[in-house]
Design a protein around this motif. Sequence first.
Motif, PDB file in Angstrom:
ATOM      1  N   MET A   1      66.803  45.651  35.836  1.00 43.87           N
ATOM      2  CA  MET A   1      67.690  46.709  36.168  1.00 43.87           C
ATOM      3  C   MET A   1      67.046  47.599  36.447  1.00 43.87           C
ATOM      4  O   MET A   1      66.827  48.784  35.276  1.00 43.87           O
ATOM      5  CB  MET A   1      68.743  46.965  35.454  1.00 43.87           C
ATOM      6  N   ALA A   2      67.132  48.172  37.165  1.00 39.19           N
ATOM      7  CA  ALA A   2      66.770  50.777  37.447  1.00 39.19           C
ATOM      8  C   ALA A   2      67.602  51.215  36.095  1.00 39.19           C
ATOM      9  O   ALA A   2      68.584  50.945  35.735  1.00 39.19           O
ATOM     10  CB  ALA A   2      66.995  51.223  38.424  1.00 39.19           C
ATOM     11  N   LYS A   3      66.561  51.501  34.892  1.00 33.68           N
ATOM     12  CA  LYS A   3      67.130  52.578  34.006  1.00 33.68           C
ATOM     13  C   LYS A   3      67.562  54.433  34.435  1.00 33.68           C
ATOM     14  O   LYS A   3      66.452  54.532  34.979  1.00 33.68           O
ATOM     15  CB  LYS A   3      66.622  52.452  33.077  1.00 33.68           C
ATOM     16  N   PHE A   4      68.353  55.456  34.488  1.00 28.29           N
ATOM     17  CA  PHE A   4      68.606  56.233  34.503  1.00 28.29           C
ATOM     18  C   PHE A   4      68.036  57.389  33.642  1.00 28.29           C
ATOM     19  O   PHE A   4      68.038  57.237  31.551  1.00 28.29           O
ATOM     20  CB  PHE A   4      70.134  57.537  35.099  1.00 28.29           C
ATOM     21  N   LEU A   5      67.662  58.526  34.439  1.00 28.27           N
ATOM     22  CA  LEU A   5      66.611  59.574  33.831  1.00 28.27           C
ATOM     23  C   LEU A   5      66.769  60.563  33.832  1.00 28.27           C
ATOM     24  O   LEU A   5      67.149  61.084  35.093  1.00 28.27           O
ATOM     25  CB  LEU A   5      65.311  58.725  33.888  1.00 28.27           C
ATOM     26  N   LYS A   6      66.908  61.267  32.748  1.00 31.39           N
ATOM     27  CA  LYS A   6      67.471  63.214  32.506  1.00 31.39           C
ATOM     28  C   LYS A   6      66.288  64.080  32.079  1.00 31.39           C
ATOM     29  O   LYS A   6      66.195  63.777  31.056  1.00 31.39           O
ATOM     30  CB  LYS A   6      68.719  63.678  33.277  1.00 31.39           C
ATOM     31  N   ASN A   7      65.953  65.055  32.926  1.00 33.63           N
ATOM     32  CA  ASN A   7      65.127  66.308  31.628  1.00 33.63           C
ATOM     33  C   ASN A   7      64.370  66.049  31.039  1.00 33.63           C
ATOM     34  O   ASN A   7      63.195  64.804  31.582  1.00 33.63           O
ATOM     35  CB  ASN A   7      66.651  66.772  31.336  1.00 33.63           C
ATOM     36  N   HIS A   8      64.505  65.840  29.958  1.00 33.18           N
ATOM     37  CA  HIS A   8      63.386  65.054  28.818  1.00 33.18           C
ATOM     38  C   HIS A   8      63.031  64.076  28.718  1.00 33.18           C
ATOM     39  O   HIS A   8      62.489  63.603  28.095  1.00 33.18           O
ATOM     40  CB  HIS A   8      63.438  65.879  27.040  1.00 33.18           C
ATOM     41  N   GLY A   9      64.132  63.868  29.269  1.00 35.41           N
ATOM     42  CA  GLY A   9      63.713  61.972  29.343  1.00 35.41           C
ATOM     43  C   GLY A   9      62.823  61.466  30.383  1.00 35.41           C
ATOM     44  O   GLY A   9      62.322  60.815  29.710  1.00 35.41           O
ATOM     45  N   ILE A  10      62.850  62.214  31.730  1.00 35.05           N
ATOM     46  CA  ILE A  10      61.845  61.881  32.210  1.00 35.05           C
ATOM     47  C   ILE A  10      60.524  62.610  31.981  1.00 35.05           C
ATOM     48  O   ILE A  10      59.359  61.617  31.655  1.00 35.05           O
ATOM     49  CB  ILE A  10      62.597  62.797  33.449  1.00 35.05           C
ATOM     50  N   LYS A 118      59.674  42.896  35.324  1.00 34.49           N
ATOM     51  CA  LYS A 118      59.876  42.258  34.751  1.00 34.49           C
ATOM     52  C   LYS A 118      61.668  42.296  34.984  1.00 34.49           C
ATOM     53  O   LYS A 118      62.441  40.937  35.615  1.00 34.49           O
ATOM     54  CB  LYS A 118      59.572  42.211  33.573  1.00 34.49           C
ATOM     55  N   ASP A 119      62.190  43.562  35.515  1.00 31.98           N
ATOM     56  CA  ASP A 119      63.382  43.705  35.408  1.00 31.98           C
ATOM     57  C   ASP A 119      63.888  42.999  37.013  1.00 31.98           C
ATOM     58  O   ASP A 119      65.174  42.313  37.140  1.00 31.98           O
ATOM     59  CB  ASP A 119      64.227  44.792  35.247  1.00 31.98           C
ATOM     60  N   ASP A 120      63.391  43.746  37.926  1.00 22.20           N
ATOM     61  CA  ASP A 120      63.776  44.053  38.995  1.00 22.20           C
ATOM     62  C   ASP A 120      62.075  44.054  39.869  1.00 22.20           C
ATOM     63  O   ASP A 120      61.527  45.259  40.296  1.00 22.20           O
ATOM     64  CB  ASP A 120      64.622  44.990  39.087  1.00 22.20           C
ATOM     65  N   ALA A 121      61.390  42.674  40.138  1.00 20.57           N
ATOM     66  CA  ALA A 121      60.423  42.504  40.889  1.00 20.57           C
ATOM     67  C   ALA A 121      60.095  42.752  42.304  1.00 20.57           C
ATOM     68  O   ALA A 121      59.603  43.622  43.067  1.00 20.57           O
ATOM     69  CB  ALA A 121      60.193  40.880  40.677  1.00 20.57           C
ATOM     70  N   VAL A 122      61.481  42.718  43.203  1.00 22.09           N
ATOM     71  CA  VAL A 122      61.753  43.051  44.657  1.00 22.09           C
ATOM     72  C   VAL A 122      61.961  45.042  44.747  1.00 22.09           C
ATOM     73  O   VAL A 122      60.667  44.788  45.294  1.00 22.09           O
ATOM     74  CB  VAL A 122      62.813  42.769  44.905  1.00 22.09           C
ATOM     75  N   ALA A 123      62.518  45.546  43.914  1.00 16.54           N
ATOM     76  CA  ALA A 123      62.352  46.630  44.317  1.00 16.54           C
ATOM     77  C   ALA A 123      61.162  47.597  43.128  1.00 16.54           C
ATOM     78  O   ALA A 123      60.506  48.319  43.934  1.00 16.54           O
ATOM     79  CB  ALA A 123      63.730  47.653  42.567  1.00 16.54           C
ATOM     80  N   GLU A 193      56.516  39.299  49.306  1.00 11.19           N
ATOM     81  CA  GLU A 193      56.997  40.425  48.057  1.00 11.19           C
ATOM     82  C   GLU A 193      56.364  39.421  46.312  1.00 11.19           C
ATOM     83  O   GLU A 193      57.501  38.634  46.220  1.00 11.19           O
ATOM     84  CB  GLU A 193      58.240  40.908  47.843  1.00 11.19           C
ATOM     85  N   LEU A 194      56.635  40.044  45.420  1.00  6.03           N
ATOM     86  CA  LEU A 194      55.847  39.472  44.509  1.00  6.03           C
ATOM     87  C   LEU A 194      57.103  38.814  44.244  1.00  6.03           C
ATOM     88  O   LEU A 194      58.526  39.954  43.452  1.00  6.03           O
ATOM     89  CB  LEU A 194      55.672  40.107  43.050  1.00  6.03           C
ATOM     90  N   THR A 195      57.618  37.635  43.228  1.00  7.49           N
ATOM     91  CA  THR A 195      59.065  37.454  42.597  1.00  7.49           C
ATOM     92  C   THR A 195      58.951  37.172  41.176  1.00  7.49           C
ATOM     93  O   THR A 195      57.898  37.009  40.572  1.00  7.49           O
ATOM     94  CB  THR A 195      59.187  36.030  43.233  1.00  7.49           C
ATOM     95  N   ASP A 196      59.850  37.589  40.998  1.00  6.33           N
ATOM     96  CA  ASP A 196      59.944  36.653  39.226  1.00  6.33           C
ATOM     97  C   ASP A 196      59.588  35.748  38.771  1.00  6.33           C
ATOM     98  O   ASP A 196      58.628  36.086  37.657  1.00  6.33           O
ATOM     99  CB  ASP A 196      61.213  37.034  38.312  1.00  6.33           C
ATOM    100  N   LYS A 197      59.659  34.479  39.048  1.00  5.70           N
ATOM    101  CA  LYS A 197      59.127  33.556  39.170  1.00  5.70           C
ATOM    102  C   LYS A 197      57.171  33.555  39.953  1.00  5.70           C
ATOM    103  O   LYS A 197      56.406  32.679  38.000  1.00  5.70           O
ATOM    104  CB  LYS A 197      59.471  32.281  40.169  1.00  5.70           C
ATOM    105  N   GLY A 198      57.216  34.540  40.443  1.00  8.42           N
ATOM    106  CA  GLY A 198      55.249  34.329  40.883  1.00  8.42           C
ATOM    107  C   GLY A 198      55.080  35.353  39.337  1.00  8.42           C
ATOM    108  O   GLY A 198      53.443  35.086  39.070  1.00  8.42           O
ATOM    109  N   LEU A 199      55.736  36.066  39.486  1.00  7.66           N
ATOM    110  CA  LEU A 199      54.911  37.040  37.864  1.00  7.66           C
ATOM    111  C   LEU A 199      54.685  35.515  36.845  1.00  7.66           C
ATOM    112  O   LEU A 199      53.604  36.262  35.889  1.00  7.66           O
ATOM    113  CB  LEU A 199      56.142  38.455  37.234  1.00  7.66           C
ATOM    114  N   ALA A 200      55.566  35.384  36.348  1.00  7.83           N
ATOM    115  CA  ALA A 200      55.291  34.215  35.734  1.00  7.83           C
ATOM    116  C   ALA A 200      54.375  33.436  35.603  1.00  7.83           C
ATOM    117  O   ALA A 200      53.806  33.123  34.591  1.00  7.83           O
ATOM    118  CB  ALA A 200      56.923  33.213  35.294  1.00  7.83           C
ATOM    119  N   ALA A 201      54.051  32.798  36.967  1.00 11.70           N
ATOM    120  CA  ALA A 201      53.157  32.107  36.909  1.00 11.70           C
ATOM    121  C   ALA A 201      51.524  33.033  36.970  1.00 11.70           C
ATOM    122  O   ALA A 201      51.129  32.109  37.246  1.00 11.70           O
ATOM    123  CB  ALA A 201      53.312  31.437  38.091  1.00 11.70           C
TER     124      ALA A 201
END
Length: 223
Positions: A1-10, A118-123, A193-201
Amino acid sequence: MAKFLKNHGITNAIEDLIRNASRRLVLISPYLQLSDAIKRTLEAKMREGLAVQMVYRADNKQPDDIQWFQQQRIPTLGLDDLHTKCYLSESQCIITSMNLYQYSQVHNLEMGISIDRKDDAVAYGDVVQEVSHILDMMPKRAATLHSVTAVNANKSGKLSEAQLAKKLGLNETDLKKRMAAKGYLKLVKNSFELTDKGLAAGGEWQPRRNGGIYRIWPADLKL
């Protein structure tokens, strides 16, 4: 899942991405004003063998920073219409409104998202594919000692898809179809596209000598 960032967090997330990169790093920022801390971090990571590539806007007003990248023998690419800001490693990417520009990092209101492979291989794969299109514009002569070393430093025994197909007596298309049947790849808009299963392999991205990327796999991948 994407994580939102702002200002100094970026800023903190970009610095962490650079520090945590182990094989490849692509920095896409139209305008540059590098902090000494980022320069020191990049120098240390390149001594460890990190392959770095830099894309900036051709009318960039900080020639000293461009010269610094060239002195470090980092492949650079200046594009006239660049507006994208994206920072990519082999495991994470950050898409944001923030340039690698000190004033922006301190004074501007900025936002962005961080995507972990690892969280979102497609994106993550979609970002990698778009970045690859941009890097394909990089002249072959831009390849440097760092990028060549990174490509040749694959001591894991992994093979490119072309090498793996040859080993198995297949063409690349048939190999990718087998990988898709196993769930290692997924066909998205006429592209595998590479999938989570592909990463694990054990599938992963590897930088090319002249920019761009390709996938590598364990030589004994089960198909």
